[in-house]
Design an enzyme around this catalytic site. Structure first.
Site, mmCIF file in Angstrom:
data_model
loop_
_atom_site.group_PDB
_atom_site.id
_atom_site.type_symbol
_atom_site.label_atom_id
_atom_site.label_comp_id
_atom_site.label_asym_id
_atom_site.label_seq_id
_atom_site.Cartn_x
_atom_site.Cartn_y
_atom_site.Cartn_z
ATOM 1 C CE1 TYR A 46 3.015 -3.593 11.170
ATOM 2 C CE2 TYR A 46 5.229 -2.869 10.599
ATOM 3 C CZ TYR A 46 3.873 -2.635 10.649
ATOM 4 O OH TYR A 46 3.372 -1.452 10.183
ATOM 5 C CE LYS A 57 -13.430 -5.643 14.079
ATOM 6 N NZ LYS A 57 -14.370 -4.509 13.921
ATOM 7 C CG ASP A 99 -14.389 -1.137 14.221
ATOM 8 O OD1 ASP A 99 -14.086 -1.308 15.420
ATOM 9 O OD2 ASP A 99 -15.334 -1.740 13.664
ATOM 10 C CG ASP A 132 1.945 1.355 10.739
ATOM 11 O OD1 ASP A 132 2.744 2.307 10.853
ATOM 12 O OD2 ASP A 132 1.515 0.951 9.639
ATOM 13 C CG ASP A 173 0.491 7.128 9.633
ATOM 14 O OD1 ASP A 173 1.481 7.206 10.388
ATOM 15 O OD2 ASP A 173 0.583 6.892 8.413
HETATM 16 C C1 IPM Z 1 6.286 3.514 11.008
HETATM 17 C C2 IPM Z 1 6.443 3.157 9.556
HETATM 18 C C3 IPM Z 1 7.025 1.766 9.448
HETATM 19 C C4 IPM Z 1 6.062 0.806 10.077
HETATM 20 C C5 IPM Z 1 7.365 1.320 8.022
HETATM 21 C C6 IPM Z 1 8.274 2.293 7.332
HETATM 22 C C7 IPM Z 1 7.966 -0.074 8.004
HETATM 23 O O1 IPM Z 1 5.245 3.267 8.884
HETATM 24 O O2 IPM Z 1 7.307 3.581 11.717
HETATM 25 O O3 IPM Z 1 5.167 3.739 11.445
HETATM 26 O O4 IPM Z 1 5.150 0.298 9.412
HETATM 27 O O5 IPM Z 1 6.212 0.535 11.258
HETATM 28 MN MN MN Z 2 3.607 3.976 10.128
#
Ligand code: IPM
Ligand code: MN
Length: 339
Positions: free
Chosen positions: A132, A183, A216, A240, A244
């Site tokens: 990032y 990794k 993974d 990140d 999710d």
């Molecule tokens: C998160 C989001 C952000 C990230 C995006 C919107 C830049 O996905 O906060 O997880 O990738 O960190």
């Molecule tokens: Mn995210």
């Protein structure tokens, strides 16, 4: 004892952001925490209106608050008027980097009926470095010989402060265990640094167990055996993606909270639900405010309002209604009633 009055910058943002943020603030007010708010009009709608993303003066103003609450940022899906990265890099990442919010702390609790029902774990994601950071570039753009590089930046300083935060969290968690996810078998340079930092910092925390998973494999374990985790520490991009997945297995991103923390408190920290702007349900009272409310709990903990935080956390955890049926106002009303 005089009560502290906290100053909160509120960035409702786009889509359902303002709705869930308002609900969360209502809940915080209900537990008797004193605070003032100042709203900041930032996000996709603002950008489309006058081209403004974020400037130095606004960033400095935000730094001075006790906390920043953010709803959601982003245009509707399919709206291509904003070039990719404009808001992500220009607003969200600019705040994370500029305010030195070096930990992204994301706690998860598996709700009833979810794959990870009853499981509690947290992801401590490094929040200012890795892929990032923006290292890299393009040469010979648009030609057949185009080159794009995107480096992953890992500093000893940045990795160490994140890892130390993870160990501190784990030492206070019901299960004192840190799992490094990386990794290391392929990303050998960065992986080696992360591994050595974990080995060094663990010496300060003899009561915290340590484990390691390749990223993974961690994706499989999160789905098949999430009980093995307490605190996961990992780099920016792995964190990140894993968060999710963790949101999905614990009941959906509608519940997931996050804290972008500057644990050193050299400026305001930022609290936001993990979910997006969901423009398709704006104004329909269908947004689930629980992720924003849980983010407010993290904010209260950061502000030292531990009792208020615990009260709200308990009510959120015991919440037995169906958010899809109750809607934003119904969920909020029920939370207020139970407090
Ligand atoms: C998160 C989001 C952000 C990230 C995006 C919107 C830049 O996905 O906060 O997880 O990738 O960190
Ligand atoms: Mn995210």
């Amino acid at each position: 004892m005089t009560q502290r009055v906290h100053s909160i910058a509120v960035i409702g943002g786009d889509g359902i952001g303002p709705e869930v943020t308002a609900a969360a603030l209502q809940v915080v007010r209900a537990v008797g925490v004193s605070f003032t708010t100042k709203e900041f009009d930032l996000g996709a709608a603002r950008y489309l209106r006058d081209g403004f993303v974020l400037d130095e003066a606004t960033l400095e103003e935000l730094r001075g608050f006790d906390a920043i609450m953010l709803g959601a940022i982003g245009p509707a899906i399919g709206d291509t008027r904003i070039p990719g990265g404009t808001l992500e890099r220009g607003l969200l990442l600019r705040m994370r980097f500029g305010l030195d919010l070096y930990v992204n702390y994301r706690p998860f609790h598996g709700v009833e009926g979810s794959l990870a029902e009853g499981c509690d774990f947290a992801i401590v994601r490094e929040n200012t470095e890795g892929p990032y950071a923006g290292e890299g570039g393009v040469l010979r753009h648009g030609t057949a010989h185009e080159i794009a590089t995107q480096g992953s930046v890992n500093t000893r300083f940045g990795v160490e402060r994140c890892v130390r935060y993870a160990f501190e969290r784990a030492s206070r968690a019901p299960v004192a265990k840190v799992t490094l996810v990386h990794k290391t078998n392929v990303l050998t340079f960065a992986g080696d640094l992360w591994s050595r930092v974990v080995a060094d910092v663990r010496a300060e925390f003899p009561d915290v167990a340590v484990d390691y998973n390749h990223v993974d494999a961690a994706c499989i374990y999160l789905v098949e055996d999430p009980t093995r985790y307490s605190v996961i520490v990992t780099d920016n991009l792995f964190g990140d993606i894993l968060s999710d997945l963790a949101g999905a297995v614990t009941g959906g991103i509608g519940f997931a909270a996050s804290a972008n923390l500057n644990p050193a408190k050299t400026g305001a920290s930022l609290f936001e639900p993990v979910h997006g702007a969901a423009h398709d349900i704006v104004g329909t009272d269908r947004a689930n405010p629980l992720a924003a409310v849980s983010s407010a709990v993290l904010m209260l903990e950061h502000l030292g309002e531990d009792e208020a935080a615990a009260r709200i956390a308990r009510v959120v955890r015991d919440f037995d209604g169906d958010a899809a049926i109750l809607g934003t106002s119904g969920v909020t009303a029920r939370l207020l009633e139970r407090l």
